[in-house]
Design an enzyme around this catalytic site. Sequence first.
Site, PDB file in Angstrom:
ATOM      1  N   TYR A 106      -7.029 -18.920   4.944  1.00 59.58           N
ATOM      2  CA  TYR A 106      -8.202 -18.577   5.761  1.00 59.58           C
ATOM      3  C   TYR A 106      -8.013 -19.487   7.130  1.00 59.58           C
ATOM      4  CZ  TYR A 106     -10.864 -15.848   2.722  1.00 59.58           C
ATOM      5  OH  TYR A 106     -11.070 -14.798   1.752  1.00 59.58           O
ATOM      6  N   ASN A 129     -14.290  -6.259   7.187  1.00 60.14           N
ATOM      7  CA  ASN A 129     -13.027  -5.356   7.237  1.00 60.14           C
ATOM      8  C   ASN A 129     -13.467  -3.997   6.476  1.00 60.14           C
ATOM      9  OD1 ASN A 129     -10.523  -4.086   7.363  1.00 60.14           O
ATOM     10  ND2 ASN A 129      -9.794  -5.390   5.682  1.00 60.14           N
ATOM     11  N   CYS A 137      -6.758  -7.616   4.166  1.00 60.51           N
ATOM     12  CA  CYS A 137      -7.489  -8.761   3.881  1.00 60.51           C
ATOM     13  C   CYS A 137      -7.234  -9.416   2.580  1.00 60.51           C
ATOM     14  CB  CYS A 137      -9.018  -8.787   4.044  1.00 60.51           C
ATOM     15  SG  CYS A 137      -9.580  -7.239   3.081  1.00 60.51           S
ATOM     16  N   HIS A 138      -6.716  -8.579   1.518  1.00 61.79           N
ATOM     17  CA  HIS A 138      -6.551  -9.016   0.168  1.00 61.79           C
ATOM     18  C   HIS A 138      -5.406 -10.190   0.435  1.00 61.79           C
ATOM     19  CE1 HIS A 138      -3.359  -5.684   1.039  1.00 61.79           C
ATOM     20  NE2 HIS A 138      -2.524  -6.685   0.088  1.00 61.79           N
ATOM     21  N   GLU A 164       2.787  -6.828  -4.446  1.00 64.31           N
ATOM     22  CA  GLU A 164       3.646  -7.360  -3.271  1.00 64.31           C
ATOM     23  C   GLU A 164       4.704  -8.402  -3.718  1.00 64.31           C
ATOM     24  OE1 GLU A 164       0.324  -5.766   0.000  1.00 64.31           O
ATOM     25  OE2 GLU A 164       0.594  -8.020  -0.257  1.00 64.31           O
TER      26      GLU A 164
END
Length: 170
Positions: A106, A129, A137-138, A164
Amino acid sequence: MTTIDTTTLDTPAGPLSVLVGPDGAIRAAGFTAAPESLLPLVHPSLRGTLRPYAGLGPVTAAVNAYLDGELTAIDEVPVTQHSDGVFLTHAWTVLRDVKPGDPITYTRYAALAGRPAAVRAAAAACARNAAALFVPCHRVLRTDGTLGGYRYGLEVKRWLLGHERRLTAS
C-alpha cells in the site's frame, strides 16, 4: 436508461460476475454469483438496467486467456470507473499498471499514485474499486507482505496471487 450486460463466468477462484456498459467497458466485476450485488459499487452516473448475457465477447475471451496463463490479457479490456474525487480515479488507473506476479505494498501504491503520504487513501482506492481482476487491487499487500483485506475474501486473493506467481516464476 442505460442497459448493462452481465454474465457470470466460472473460475477456479469462484464465480466471476462482470458488468459491461454499452461501450464495451467494464463497469464492475467481482467474485460473486450475484451480478446485481455489484451495481451499488458502480458510480451512480454509470448505473443502468442489468441484462443477463451469455457471453461478453472480448471480455469473456480475456478472462479465459488470463485463466489459461496469458496474464496480461485483462490489461487490454477497457474499464470505466468514476469517483467524486480525483485521487481515486487516478489511483485506479495507476493500479492497472501493477504487473502480475509482482505485488506491491500500500505504501508503494500511494507513492506510485503520486501521494506517498496517503497510504490510507491508497487502501481506500482498493476498497472502493468496482472492477476487481481488471483493476487488480488483489496485487496490493500490507507493508509486512501479508494479504490484508479483499472484498471477495482472502482465499480468492490468495488464489489470484498464486496463479500469477506460478506463471511468472517459470
